[in-house]
Design a protein around this motif. Structure first.
Motif, PDB file in Angstrom:
ATOM      1  N   ARG A  53       0.863  -1.325  -0.108  1.00 54.41           N
ATOM      2  CA  ARG A  53       0.152   0.019  -0.076  1.00 54.41           C
ATOM      3  C   ARG A  53       0.815   1.175  -0.084  1.00 54.41           C
ATOM      4  N   ARG A  54       2.184   1.098   0.604  1.00 54.55           N
ATOM      5  CA  ARG A  54       3.061   2.230   0.701  1.00 54.55           C
ATOM      6  C   ARG A  54       3.336   2.468  -0.632  1.00 54.55           C
ATOM      7  N   LEU A  55       3.812   1.564  -1.448  1.00 54.03           N
ATOM      8  CA  LEU A  55       4.179   1.673  -2.870  1.00 54.03           C
ATOM      9  C   LEU A  55       3.112   2.463  -3.622  1.00 54.03           C
ATOM     10  N   GLU A  56       1.945   2.013  -3.462  1.00 54.16           N
ATOM     11  CA  GLU A  56       0.818   2.450  -4.302  1.00 54.16           C
ATOM     12  C   GLU A  56       0.745   4.134  -3.847  1.00 54.16           C
ATOM     13  N   SER A  57       0.953   4.313  -2.632  1.00 54.85           N
ATOM     14  CA  SER A  57       0.867   5.683  -2.423  1.00 54.85           C
ATOM     15  C   SER A  57       1.938   6.537  -2.633  1.00 54.85           C
ATOM     16  N   ILE A  58       3.211   5.957  -2.801  1.00 52.48           N
ATOM     17  CA  ILE A  58       4.339   6.663  -3.291  1.00 52.48           C
ATOM     18  C   ILE A  58       4.189   7.066  -4.739  1.00 52.48           C
ATOM     19  N   GLU A  59       3.295   5.970  -5.643  1.00 46.36           N
ATOM     20  CA  GLU A  59       3.299   6.314  -6.997  1.00 46.36           C
ATOM     21  C   GLU A  59       2.366   7.280  -7.356  1.00 46.36           C
ATOM     22  N   ALA A  60       1.453   7.513  -6.293  1.00 50.71           N
ATOM     23  CA  ALA A  60       0.309   8.436  -6.232  1.00 50.71           C
ATOM     24  C   ALA A  60       0.847   9.905  -6.055  1.00 50.71           C
ATOM     25  N   MET A  61       1.864   9.941  -4.845  1.00 50.82           N
ATOM     26  CA  MET A  61       2.389  11.287  -4.423  1.00 50.82           C
ATOM     27  C   MET A  61       3.576  11.373  -5.666  1.00 50.82           C
TER      28      MET A  61
END
Length: 76
Positions: A53-61
């Motif tokens: 989930r953190r990886l997905e958040s990083i991509e969005a950021m």
């Protein structure tokens, strides 16, 4: 009702704040991976899911950083 005046939209430092958030999230991922070395199987699975989930958040950021950079370049 009192006169209410909204603050103007200040996006000047959004790009920097987002970059700091990405860096903090990456550090959290590394710390979680380190903790997983000493965890049981269930905790390891939980850590792995959270890091995904953190990886997905990083991509969005990072996408938002690009948008902010484009906005700031357009304003100059």
């Amino acid at each position: 009702m009192e006169n209410y005046k909204a603050n103007p939209d200040d996006r000047s430092d959004n790009e920097v704040k987002l970059q700091e958030m990405v860096q903090n999230t990456i550090e959290n991922m590394h710390e979680a991976e380190e903790a997983a070395r000493f965890s049981n199987e269930q905790d390891c699975a939980d850590i792995e899911a959270k890091n995904q989930r953190r990886l997905e958040s990083i991509e969005a950021m990072r996408n938002e950083i690009k948008e902010e950079a484009a906005y700031n370049n357009k304003q100059q």
